[in-house]
Every structure is written in structure tokens, then in C-alpha cells.
Design an enzyme around this catalytic site. Structure first.
Site, PDB file in Angstrom:
ATOM      1  N   GLU A 192      -8.553   5.957  -1.621  1.00 21.51           N
ATOM      2  CA  GLU A 192      -7.792   5.788  -2.872  1.00 21.51           C
ATOM      3  C   GLU A 192      -8.623   5.381  -4.080  1.00 21.51           C
ATOM      4  O   GLU A 192      -8.372   4.363  -4.721  1.00 21.51           O
ATOM      5  CB  GLU A 192      -6.650   4.792  -2.658  1.00 21.51           C
ATOM      6  CG  GLU A 192      -5.620   5.286  -1.688  1.00 21.51           C
ATOM      7  CD  GLU A 192      -4.315   4.512  -1.713  1.00 21.51           C
ATOM      8  OE1 GLU A 192      -4.274   3.439  -2.338  1.00 21.51           O
ATOM      9  OE2 GLU A 192      -3.342   4.983  -1.121  1.00 21.51           O
ATOM     10  N   GLU A 194      -1.720   7.701   5.502  1.00 24.56           N
ATOM     11  CA  GLU A 194      -0.842   6.529   5.378  1.00 24.56           C
ATOM     12  C   GLU A 194       0.544   7.029   5.028  1.00 24.56           C
ATOM     13  O   GLU A 194       0.678   8.039   4.311  1.00 24.56           O
ATOM     14  CB  GLU A 194      -1.297   5.579   4.252  1.00 24.56           C
ATOM     15  CG  GLU A 194      -2.580   4.855   4.541  1.00 24.56           C
ATOM     16  CD  GLU A 194      -3.021   3.915   3.407  1.00 24.56           C
ATOM     17  OE1 GLU A 194      -2.163   3.430   2.649  1.00 24.56           O
ATOM     18  OE2 GLU A 194      -4.237   3.687   3.307  1.00 24.56           O
TER      19      GLU A 194
END
Ligand code: BGP
Length: 462
Positions: free
Chosen positions: A166, A362
Site C-alpha cells: 500500500e 486483504e
């Protein structure tokens, strides 16, 4: 009974990250990371990374639980500062390598495929002190050196690698890069987008190295994919949603997959008056080092409308308002429950990068939770899993090449934003922010639900 069967080798996993589960943050030679340093000022409101949920001492028991759950893969990250405590050492810390060798051996013995993130918000703080961390070009060489060691040590057993988790999140929350919060906004963004550029180059070098020397491995980024929906069918709202999604999520994927920085991204930096310092040969580095799969962190959709009074040449985040959809359920922290958004998002990925292999790295639902007579009932998480697995199955029928699903999180852990209050795990850890208790592990109802899915390789009624 449903008949939503998954492909035979589908990698059913679950995810964690090092600073959020491990603890032991100064043991066996580990140095401090940006994530550790960042957790300290919040000590009065939530736990820090010193103990987390103590996976560093419970890893064997945790792998046993993974085995009982029936995991086929496990996504975790290696704590960069366990391997290079300050980041700039020439030789790695042997005790750090040993810890991950033990963990990986145990996973492999349990037939669980490791999927390893090289860095999940945890650059060694030593590099920030030395030269400002990712903001400085020297960080590229330090990351590549680290990645080389990881590939050399672990690649025989680890086939799936994720480089940086990320990146877009770190760039927007600039303190996650170790950038001083007291600096003015323009200076912080100037530094953060320079850091973003260095991370792109560093990853490209690692992709190339991995393909050249470890051709059996798959390697890609773990991107925060916020599927962004327009609040109305008006063209300006649709454009605003597209521009945000392009800038925030697709720029990261476009660079990893196509090896070129998109024009729309450069335009946004110009809106911010940011200039990136580059060197000759950089374009070639990006072009030659590309990912061969995508790790996608997906939680919910974001709904936006255009701010029509905003400066059209202002930064994208100043041109939109986030809108709440009253028809959707939201967590206490404002993340919606919108499973069809997952299918829609996966379809968009496949349109943009046809047939790219995708791991959902995720995907999860957070709640405040308590142990009641040794049990944790988490029906909302079960229905989140059910509905998202169903939509993922539909996306596979649509032709999207999803090969792995990793709910966040395998076990309760330190939430990046909200400590132990906000839990995501399939396994409950008996501790609170300020009371370590015994850290005993308990299987939540969702553990048993997911176990049935894994046993049958198909969606199960919730
Ligand atoms: C992602 C991160 C994870 C995790 C998750 C949930 O952005 O990759 O590390 O923290 O989001 O976020 P939070 O813990 O803030 O709820």
C-alpha cells in the site's frame, strides 16, 4: 447447499503484517522501524508495537491454528529491521533470518504456501535518520539489497512475493514515511511523491531481479484498491470518481504492470506544484521491471461526488466529497459493506490488465469484540466473508483470473489506525490495549465458517 466450487489449486489464505502481529520489536537484534516509531506517540490511547499480539513468541501455536483452519497459503510480511536493523548494514542479522526460516519451514511442513510481503509500512528507522528514508534516492539501493537477500534466503520455499504494501496509503499519510508532521502540506507532499517515485524504481529493480534470477517466482505489489463509485450518473460525478480511482489505485498498478508513469498521474502532481527529480535511465528501469501478478487489498467501495465549486486545477482530494450511502451498512470506522463492489472492481482490473493473475491480499470486516464464555460470535464477519467469496466466485465465472483470497486478518492484531479496539481476526486474542493478559488464542465463529469453505473448496451457506 450451494454449488459454487472454486478451481482445484485455489490458494485460500489469510493475511497479517509483521509490525501488527509480531511484537518483540527490539529482540534478537531487531532495529526500530518507522511503524514502531510511529506507534509510540499513540501509547496513551492504544497499544504500540512492543508486544502487539506476540506472534514472535506464539508463531508455532499460530501455525498450528492455520493448519487446523486448513489454510493453503498465508500472507505475512518480513520485518525489514529484523533483517537489516538500521537498514544500511552490509550483512543481514542472522537471528532475524533464523526467525523467518523457522516460520517458513513450519508453514511448508504444514503444506501452507507462504506469500511474503517484503515491506509492510516498516522501513528501518535508521534509514530515515541517516538520509530521510524513501524520500532519498539512496533508499532504492538499500531496498534492493534487502530484497536480494530475501530472495536468496527464502525463494526456494517462497514462490509468491509482494514488494511494498500500500504505497499510496503511505504517501498520503506522510508520517508513515517518517516525514515530519510539522512541515507544511506542500513540503510534505513534495517529499512523499518523491518517495513514491523512489519506491516505483526500487520495485522495478526487484521485479527484474526476481524474473532474471528466480523465474519460478511470482512477484507484484500489494495495492490498496479503493473501488470508487460516483454518487450520481452525472458526468462530473463519474469523472471525479474515475480521477480519484486512477490517481490513488490505478497509478500504482499501471506502473507495476505497464512500466510507465501515466500522464493523468503527472497532471495531478502538476496540480500540486510538485516536481519530481529524476535521472537518465529511470524510464528504462521502470519499463524493464514489471510485476507478473497483482496483490489487491480490497475492503469496501468509496462513493464520491464532484465539488463543482472547487478549482478544476486543484489536487484531486480537494475536488471531491465523500458520500455516505444510507442503503449500505458501515463499520463503526466508516468502511462500508458492498460486496458487489468487489466483483465490479475485479472486472475493472481484468479489463485494464487482461488475464493478469490476481491475489486478493486483504479483505475484511472490523468490529469491537469480546470473549464471552470462551467464544466470540461474529455473524457480521461471516456474512462479509460469505458475500465477498460469492462475488469473487462470480468474478471468476466472468473470466477474472483470481487465484488467491486472503482475509484480513488471520488473527486479531494491532490495527494500523485503531489499536486493539478494531478487530478483524478469524482468531481472537485475549488482550486489550492496556492489559496484555495471557494473549490466549480463541477461534471465533468465523474461523469455523471459513474452515468449512476451505474443506469443501466451495462457498458455504452462512
Ligand atoms: C490496510 C493495511 C493493513 C491493515 C488494514 C486495516 O491498509 O495494509 O495493514 O491495517 O488496512 O486498516 P486498519 O488497521 O487501520 O483498520
Amino acid at each position: 447447499m450451494t454449488n459454487e466450487q472454486f478451481p482445484d489449486n485455489f490458494l485460500w489464505g489469510a493475511a497479517t503484517s509483521a509490525f501488527q502481529v509480531e511484537g518483540g520489536n527490539q529482540e534478537d537484534g531487531k532495529g526500530l522501524s518507522v511503524a514502531d516509531i510511529r506507534s509510540y506517540p499513540k501509547r496513551h490511547q492504544q497499544l504500540d508495537t512492543t508486544v502487539s499480539v506476540d506472534h514472535y513468541h506464539h508463531w508455532r501455536e499460530d501455525v498450528q491454528l492455520m493448519k487446523e483452519l486448513g489454510l493453503k497459503s498465508y500472507r505475512f510480511s518480513i520485518n525489514w529491521s529484523r533483517i537489516f536493523p538500521n537498514g544500511d548494514e552490509v550483512e543481514p542479522n542472522q537471528a532475524g533470518l533464523r526467525f523467518y526460516h523457522h516460520l517458513i519451514d513450519e508453514l511448508v511442513a504444514a503444506n501452507i504456501e507462504p506469500m511474503v510481503t517484503m515491506t509492510h509500512f516498516d522501513q528501518p528507522y535508521g534509514l530515515v535518520k541517516k538520509y530521510g528514508g524513501w524520500v532519498d534516492r539512496r533508499s532504492i539501493a538499500d531496498f534492493v539489497k534487502y530484497a536480494k537477500w530475501l530472495l536468496k534466503e527464502f525463494s526456494p520455499q517462497v514462490r509468491y512475493w509482494l514488494t511494498i504494501n500500500e504505497q499510496a496509503v503511505m504517501v498520503l499519510a506522510t508520517d508513515m514515511l517518517g516525514i515530519d508532521d510539522h512541515l507544511d502540506e506542500h513540503t510534505r507532499y513534495q517529499m512523499a511523491y518523491q518517495a513514491n517515485y523512489h519506491m516505483w524504481l526500487a520495485q522495478a529493480e526487484v521485479y527484474k531481479l526476481c524474473h532474471d534470477e528466480y523465474p519460478n517466482c511470482m512477484i507484484g505489489p500489494a495495492v490498496s484498491y479503493i473501488t470508487t463509485l460516483p454518487a450520481s450518473r452525472k458526468s462530473y460525478d463519474m469523472l471525479a470518481a474515475k480521477e480519484l480511482e486512477d490517481f490513488y489505485s490505478f497509478a500504482q498498478m499501471d506502473v507495476a504492470i505497464h512500466g510507465v508513469i501515466p500522464k493523468y498521474f503527472e497532471n495531478e502532481l502538476a496540480n500540486l506544484n510538485i516536481e519530481i527529480s529524476t535521472q537518465p535511465g529511470d524510464e528504462q528501469v521502470l519499463q524493464e521491471g514489471r510485476a507478473n501478478y497483482l496483490g489487491v487489498n480490497w475492503y469496501c467501495t468509496t462513493i464520491v461526488e464532484a465539488r463543482r465549486d472547487a478549482d478544476p486545477n486543484g489536487f484531486i482530494f480537494r475536488r471531491i466529497n465523500r458520500v455516505i450511502d444510507p442503503d449500505l451498512l458501515y463499520t463503526e470506522w466508516g468502511w462500508n459493506f458492498d460486496p458487489v463492489g468487489l466483483r465490479y472492481g475485479l472486472r475493472q482490473l481484468n479489463d485494464r490488465y487482461p488475464n493478469i493473475p490476481i491475489a486478493i491480499t486483504e479483505c475484511g470486516w472490523s468490529e469491537r469484540e469480546e470473549l464471552i464464555e470462551g467464544k466470540v460470535h461474529d455473524p457480521q464477519r461471516i456474512s462479509y466473508l460469505h458475500d465477498h467469496i460469492h462475488q469473487m466466485w462470480l468474478a471468476i465465472q466472468d473470466g477474472v483470473n483470481v487465484f488467491s483470497f486472503n482475509p484480513w486478518s488471520f488473527i486479531d492484531l494491532l490495527s494500523n489506525g485503531d489499536g486493539m479496539e478494531k478487530r478483524y481476526g478469524l482468531v481472537f486474542v485475549d488482550r486489550t490495549n492496556f492489559d496484555e493478559k495471557n494473549q490466549k488464542r480463541y477461534k471465533k465463529d468465523s474461523f469455523y465458517y471459513y474452515q468449512k469453505v476451505l474443506q469443501t473448496n466451495s462457498l458455504q451457506p452462512n
